[in-house]
Design a protein around this motif. Structure first.
Motif, short mmCIF file in Angstrom:
data_model
loop_
_atom_site.label_atom_id
_atom_site.label_comp_id
_atom_site.label_asym_id
_atom_site.label_seq_id
_atom_site.Cartn_x
_atom_site.Cartn_y
_atom_site.Cartn_z
N ALA A 1 43.13 36.16 50.97
CA ALA A 1 43.67 37.40 50.39
C ALA A 1 43.45 37.44 48.88
O ALA A 1 43.01 38.47 48.33
CB ALA A 1 45.16 37.52 50.71
N VAL A 2 43.75 36.34 48.19
CA VAL A 2 43.61 36.29 46.73
C VAL A 2 42.14 36.44 46.34
O VAL A 2 41.79 37.24 45.45
CB VAL A 2 44.19 34.98 46.18
CG1 VAL A 2 43.85 34.83 44.69
CG2 VAL A 2 45.70 34.93 46.37
N THR A 3 41.26 35.67 46.98
CA THR A 3 39.85 35.68 46.61
C THR A 3 39.20 37.03 46.86
O THR A 3 38.46 37.55 46.03
CB THR A 3 39.09 34.59 47.38
OG1 THR A 3 39.73 33.33 47.19
CG2 THR A 3 37.65 34.48 46.89
N SER A 4 39.49 37.63 48.02
CA SER A 4 38.89 38.93 48.32
C SER A 4 39.35 40.00 47.34
O SER A 4 38.57 40.86 46.91
CB SER A 4 39.21 39.34 49.76
OG SER A 4 40.60 39.41 49.98
N GLY A 5 40.64 39.96 46.94
CA GLY A 5 41.14 40.91 45.95
C GLY A 5 40.47 40.74 44.60
O GLY A 5 40.11 41.71 43.94
N LEU A 6 40.29 39.49 44.18
CA LEU A 6 39.63 39.21 42.90
C LEU A 6 38.17 39.66 42.91
O LEU A 6 37.67 40.21 41.93
CB LEU A 6 39.71 37.72 42.58
CG LEU A 6 41.08 37.16 42.18
CD1 LEU A 6 41.01 35.65 42.05
CD2 LEU A 6 41.56 37.79 40.88
N VAL A 7 37.49 39.42 44.03
CA VAL A 7 36.07 39.80 44.13
C VAL A 7 35.92 41.32 44.06
O VAL A 7 35.07 41.84 43.33
CB VAL A 7 35.45 39.25 45.42
CG1 VAL A 7 34.07 39.85 45.66
CG2 VAL A 7 35.34 37.73 45.35
N ILE A 8 36.74 42.04 44.82
CA ILE A 8 36.64 43.50 44.83
C ILE A 8 36.88 44.08 43.44
O ILE A 8 36.19 45.00 43.00
CB ILE A 8 37.63 44.09 45.84
CG1 ILE A 8 37.17 43.79 47.27
CG2 ILE A 8 37.79 45.60 45.66
CD1 ILE A 8 38.16 44.19 48.34
N ARG A 9 37.84 43.51 42.71
CA ARG A 9 38.17 44.04 41.38
C ARG A 9 37.15 43.63 40.33
O ARG A 9 36.85 44.41 39.41
CB ARG A 9 39.55 43.56 40.95
CG ARG A 9 39.99 44.06 39.57
CD ARG A 9 40.07 45.58 39.55
NE ARG A 9 40.32 46.11 38.23
CZ ARG A 9 41.51 46.43 37.76
NH1 ARG A 9 42.58 46.26 38.52
NH2 ARG A 9 41.66 46.94 36.57
N ASN A 10 36.59 42.42 40.43
CA ASN A 10 35.79 41.88 39.32
C ASN A 10 34.33 41.63 39.65
O ASN A 10 33.61 41.09 38.82
CB ASN A 10 36.42 40.56 38.84
CG ASN A 10 37.82 40.74 38.30
OD1 ASN A 10 38.01 41.15 37.16
ND2 ASN A 10 38.81 40.44 39.13
N PHE A 11 33.86 42.01 40.86
CA PHE A 11 32.49 41.68 41.26
C PHE A 11 31.45 42.26 40.30
O PHE A 11 30.48 41.61 39.96
CB PHE A 11 32.22 42.19 42.68
CG PHE A 11 30.87 41.79 43.21
CD1 PHE A 11 30.67 40.51 43.72
CD2 PHE A 11 29.80 42.67 43.19
CE1 PHE A 11 29.43 40.13 44.20
CE2 PHE A 11 28.55 42.30 43.68
CZ PHE A 11 28.37 41.01 44.18
N ASP A 12 31.68 43.48 39.85
CA ASP A 12 30.69 44.12 38.96
C ASP A 12 31.42 44.71 37.76
O ASP A 12 31.23 45.88 37.41
CB ASP A 12 29.94 45.23 39.71
CG ASP A 12 28.63 45.60 39.01
OD1 ASP A 12 28.20 44.84 38.13
OD2 ASP A 12 28.07 46.66 39.35
N ALA A 13 32.27 43.86 37.14
CA ALA A 13 33.12 44.34 36.05
C ALA A 13 32.31 44.79 34.83
O ALA A 13 32.77 45.59 34.03
CB ALA A 13 34.11 43.24 35.63
N SER A 14 31.08 44.26 34.69
CA SER A 14 30.27 44.61 33.52
C SER A 14 29.57 45.96 33.67
O SER A 14 29.01 46.49 32.73
CB SER A 14 29.21 43.53 33.29
OG SER A 14 28.35 43.44 34.43
N SER A 15 29.62 46.51 34.89
CA SER A 15 28.94 47.78 35.13
C SER A 15 29.63 48.91 34.40
O SER A 15 30.86 48.97 34.33
CB SER A 15 28.91 48.09 36.64
OG SER A 15 28.36 49.37 36.86
N GLU A 16 28.86 49.82 33.82
CA GLU A 16 29.42 50.97 33.13
C GLU A 16 29.63 52.14 34.08
O GLU A 16 30.14 53.19 33.69
CB GLU A 16 28.49 51.38 31.98
CG GLU A 16 28.37 50.31 30.89
CD GLU A 16 27.47 50.76 29.75
OE1 GLU A 16 26.94 51.89 29.84
OE2 GLU A 16 27.30 49.99 28.79
N GLU A 17 29.21 51.99 35.33
CA GLU A 17 29.39 53.05 36.31
C GLU A 17 30.84 53.11 36.78
O GLU A 17 31.65 52.24 36.49
CB GLU A 17 28.46 52.81 37.51
CG GLU A 17 26.97 52.80 37.14
CD GLU A 17 26.10 52.48 38.34
OE1 GLU A 17 26.66 52.37 39.45
OE2 GLU A 17 24.89 52.35 38.17
#
Length: 419
Positions: A263-279
């Motif tokens: 649960a923790v890992t999937s939540g972190l991935v969804i929020r931060n997977f492409d945090a650098s994207s400007e889209e």
């Protein structure tokens, strides 16, 4: 009374207490809900003595709530908490937050578990060392909802606010995962008649490694699905994230890995997977609002559960004495777990004066430790763990909650003098 009747009762009183606290008591939610829940439990106890045939305690004790607490409540709350952690917004506070959350929980677990072991031995209460570590881990979890709302009432520096909020969001997941891994370790040892170093390493690796891999997989799948869907389709995105949490919990249970870490890992991935994207973010605004609502609603239900906990704990004087000893040990363990990392990092990172005091005293305990302690059905020493958790959580919410404002005002005055 069926299990869904118990859930209906919890939801009813949660809504009632939120209403009473919002419009009448007007206290911070964690404090107001705790007071109302304690009053409710006292009324139920008195009613049960007058009308034993209607005593709710017997109905509460009759149910094993491990499945619903572990596979639903904890998974949902940890996923919701992880979904709120945006590493990019932490900026230069990211490293201190990660160190405080991870190593702080490890230090706190070791200190609290060791001191509790010797304290219980002194009180002639039986609980093995790994059971004491389980208590040390679960009680190291702080309540991010309560802490965030408390710090919003005071003008703290942005650096300290980021440290407090970020550490509180992360340490809950780390502490609960560690506690349940220790529980699995203890149960595997009981089945095998004791675990060797290799056996212990395998249990930990399977729980943590398997949970991490599964969490990364589900997080990536969820991110790709959410990225494909337009954010205006809020109901579809909400259903996808709900399915992700539920299926992830089922898969973790089936594969015997840590569902909390999934649960923790999937939540972190969804929020931060492409945090650098400007889209535009893959996760829409209403998804965050939905999971924030879920987190706060379940937190309210868990505070009601704290009140009902009085109905199931054994009324033993030595157990309550251990609980009050545990309160002081937990406060000391929290201070050590904040003091050591900050002192070690102070040569490379700047910390405001008073940071240790605010982080130590601001660590309010909430419903997560209660949920974990009640989910330990069949675990040796569950009754003493539940009792100590009850005493620590209630005293923490009431005592620390009412005095935290003074600590924060003291911090503010120190900042004024420093400037």
């Amino acid at each position: 009374m069926q299990i869904f009747d118990i859930i209906a009762v919890l939801i009813f009183f949660s809504g009632l207490f939120i209403f009473l606290n919002t419009f009448y008591l007007k206290l911070p939610s964690s404090i107001g809900l705790s007071i109302l829940a304690l009053l409710l439990s006292l009324l139920v106890l008195v009613f049960g003595l007058i009308y034993p045939e209607y005593h709710l305690a017997e109905h509460v004790k009759a149910f094993d709530m491990e499945e619903i607490l572990v596979r639903f409540v904890l998974s949902v709350m940890l996923f919701a908490g992880a979904l709120n952690i945006d590493f990019s917004k932490l900026g230069n506070q990211l490293i201190p937050v990660l160190v405080l959350a991870f190593f702080g929980v490890m230090i706190s677990t070791g200190v609290i578990g060791t001191l509790i072991y010797f304290t219980l031995d002194f009180l002639n209460i039986e609980l093995d060392f790994i059971g004491c570590l389980v208590f040390g881990a679960l009680i190291s979890s702080t309540d991010p909802v309560a802490i965030t709302k408390m710090i919003q009432r005071h003008r703290l520096s942005s650096e300290l606010e980021n440290k407090i909020a970020g550490e509180a969001l992360l340490n809950g997941g780390i502490a609960i995962v560690l506690a349940l891994v220790l529980v699995n370790l203890s149960r595997e040892g009981a089945i095998a008649g004791g675990l060797s170093f290799g056996g212990s390493a395998w249990v930990v690796t399977k729980d943590l490694g398997g949970g991490l891999i599964l969490g990364l997989l589900f997080g990536w799948i969820g991110y790709q699905a959410l990225k494909f869907i337009d954010n205006d389709e809020a109901q579809v995105e909400v259903l996808i994230t709900m399915a992700l949490v539920m299926v992830g919990s089922f898969a973790a249970h089936y594969l015997s890995v840590s569902s909390m870490l999934v649960a923790v890992t999937s939540g972190l991935v969804i929020r931060n997977f492409d945090a650098s994207s400007e889209e535009e973010s893959a996760v829409g605004y209403y998804v965050f609002k939905f999971w924030k609502l879920m987190e706060e609603s379940l937190a309210a239900m868990l505070f009601v559960l704290i009140g009902f906990e009085m109905l199931v704990i054994p009324l033993r004087l030595d157990y309550f004495a251990a609980g009050f000893f545990a309160l002081n040990i937990v406060l000391f363990g929290r201070w050590i777990s904040v003091f050591l990392p900050i002192k070690l990092m102070s040569s490379h990172h700047e910390f405001d004066k008073g940071t240790i005091s605010v982080l130590s005293w601001g660590a309010l305990r909430g419903g997560l430790p209660v949920a974990v302690s009640l989910s330990l059905s069949g675990f040796p020493g569950q009754e003493i763990i539940v009792t100590m958790t009850y005493v620590v959580v209630v005293c923490s919410v009431l005592y620390q909650g009412f005095t935290l404002g003074k600590v924060m005002r003291s911090y503010q005055s120190q900042q004024v003098q420093q400037n």
